[in-house]
Design an enzyme around this catalytic site. Structure first.
Site, PDB file in Angstrom:
ATOM      1  N   GLY A 288      -3.650   1.885  -1.539  1.00 43.08           N
ATOM      2  CA  GLY A 288      -2.633   2.850  -1.928  1.00 43.08           C
ATOM      3  C   GLY A 288      -3.192   3.944  -2.821  1.00 43.08           C
TER       4      GLY A 288
ATOM      5  N   THR B 277       0.833  -1.211   0.000  1.00 40.51           N
ATOM      6  CA  THR B 277       0.000   0.000   0.000  1.00 40.51           C
ATOM      7  C   THR B 277       0.862   1.254   0.000  1.00 40.51           C
ATOM      8  OG1 THR B 277      -1.893  -1.066   1.065  1.00 40.51           O
ATOM      9  CG2 THR B 277      -1.676   1.318   1.359  1.00 40.51           C
TER      10      THR B 277
ATOM     11  N   GLY C 140      -6.141  -5.684  -2.977  1.00 40.34           N
ATOM     12  CA  GLY C 140      -6.667  -4.855  -1.890  1.00 40.34           C
ATOM     13  C   GLY C 140      -5.638  -3.855  -1.398  1.00 40.34           C
ATOM     14  N   ASP C 141      -4.369  -4.279  -1.336  1.00 41.60           N
ATOM     15  CA  ASP C 141      -3.297  -3.369  -0.931  1.00 41.60           C
ATOM     16  C   ASP C 141      -3.193  -2.208  -1.916  1.00 41.60           C
ATOM     17  OD1 ASP C 141      -2.840  -5.486   0.816  1.00 41.60           O
ATOM     18  OD2 ASP C 141      -1.146  -6.261  -0.342  1.00 41.60           O
ATOM     19  N   ALA C 142      -3.268  -2.543  -3.214  1.00 36.56           N
ATOM     20  CA  ALA C 142      -3.145  -1.516  -4.245  1.00 36.56           C
ATOM     21  C   ALA C 142      -4.337  -0.570  -4.225  1.00 36.56           C
ATOM     22  CB  ALA C 142      -3.016  -2.165  -5.622  1.00 36.56           C
TER      23      ALA C 142
END
Length: 343
Positions: free
Chosen positions: A301, A68, A296-298
């Site tokens: 971010g 992220t 999900g992390d992206a």
């Protein structure tokens, strides 16, 4: 007057991802499921040698929060916009993580440990879905003493937004509370990710989550985490929209700043709830899925990068959908050949 992008400070578990395509039999061998994340027990540790010996894996700098932070830095595109703290070993894998983060323009404040291996994560990919098996090793050696160090304190004071993974509850809940209280006392924005269903199922982790909850301005998670959150908090609502709004309505230290709860649902609409409203934002279609690891992390971010730049919730969600779309078309959380989102 030009808008100055807000600075984001993050704490997470830096891991080196060891990523490979596997079949169902491989998943069954280690007793893991797709779309889930676990902490490795002794019985799971052979998976890393198994992948290296038999699956020709990729090695990617990872860990949910570091992913992220990297994406937020990419989208913010301002030197020093994002600072990331975590714990690694003084070893070759640790150096790879430092080099990869520097190449991405991310400012890192790693607590480096002698005699402890840098954390690793087996990323098992099957039909575009993934199962994560994390061996935290050095990552779980992160201590409040590092949070209180001069260099980390300077980064905390310089930031206006904070993002910490729920995973940090397992080994440094005191660091989470330290940042929560600083954010609250200084009128800043505190964000946490629900991270994995088990955090709501294990009593000590749930208790730590509940302690932090009153300080959280934004909570981000996915639908499976939302389901467990609803059960753990005793909500009567069972649908994602209902759970998200019930979570937004829970007691908050700064009641004048309503909590926002953001729930992603893969290709289904992203839900954004406050105590007074629930919105749904459609996810763009037609994207070829290569690997959902890091999606999900992206999203986080991109979403945070929008907020850092003063964009609306809708614009920030759209940026998150874009960055997630970029990442799922590549193996691992990678994006170097893609254009930035145009607001």
């Amino acid at each position: 007057m030009l808008f100055r992008s807000k600075k984001l400070f993050c704490i997470g578990n830096p891991l080196l991802d060891i990523s490979a395509d596997v079949d169902q039999a491989f998943l069954d061998k280690y007793g893991v499921q797709l779309n889930n994340a676990i902490l490795c027990e002794e019985k799971h540790l052979p998976v890393f040698d198994d992948l290296v010996a038999n699956k020709s894996p990729q090695y990617i700098a990872g860990g949910a929060t570091q992913n992220t932070a990297r994406v937020a830095q990419w989208q913010a595109n301002t030197a020093g916009a994002v600072t990331y703290a975590g714990s690694i070993g003084k070893d070759a894998f640790g150096q790879k993580l430092k080099d990869a983060a520097a190449a991405d323009g991310l400012t890192t404040l790693y607590m480096e440990n002698d005699g402890v291996a840098t954390g690793t994560c087996a990323v098992l990919i099957n039909s575009g879905e993934r199962s994560l098996m994390a061996n935290l090793s050095a990552a779980e050696k992160y201590k409040i003493s590092w949070t209180e160090s001069a260099e980390v304190q300077a980064a905390i004071k310089a930031a206006e937004m904070y993002y910490i993974a729920g995973f940090v509850l397992t080994h440094s809940a005191d660091s989470i509370m330290h940042v929560c209280k600083h954010s609250h006392d200084n009128g800043k924005t505190m964000i946490m990710n629900t991270s994995a269903p088990f955090l709501f199922q294990v009593p000590p982790f749930l208790a730590a989550f509940k302690e932090a909850w009153e300080y959280l301005d934004i909570v981000v998670g996915n639908e499976s985490e939302a389901e467990e959150m609803g059960k753990a908090f005793g909500f009567t609502e069972t649908d994602v929209k209902g759970i998200a709004q019930a979570a937004a309505k829970m007691p908050k230290k700064n009641a004048s700043k309503p909590r926002m709860v953001v729930i992603t649902q893969g290709s289904l609409a992203t839900v954004v709830a406050t105590p007074d409203s629930v919105q749904e934002f459609a996810v763009p279609t037609g994207v070829k899925v290569v690997d959902t690891n890091g999606a999900g992390d992206a999203f986080c971010g991109g979403f945070f990068a929008g907020l850092m730049q003063g964009k609306s919730i809708e614009e920030s969600v759209n940026c998150g959908h874009y960055t997630a779309g970029v990442v799922i078309q590549r193996s691992g959380c990678q994006y170097a050949d893609a254009d930035r989102y145009k607001f």
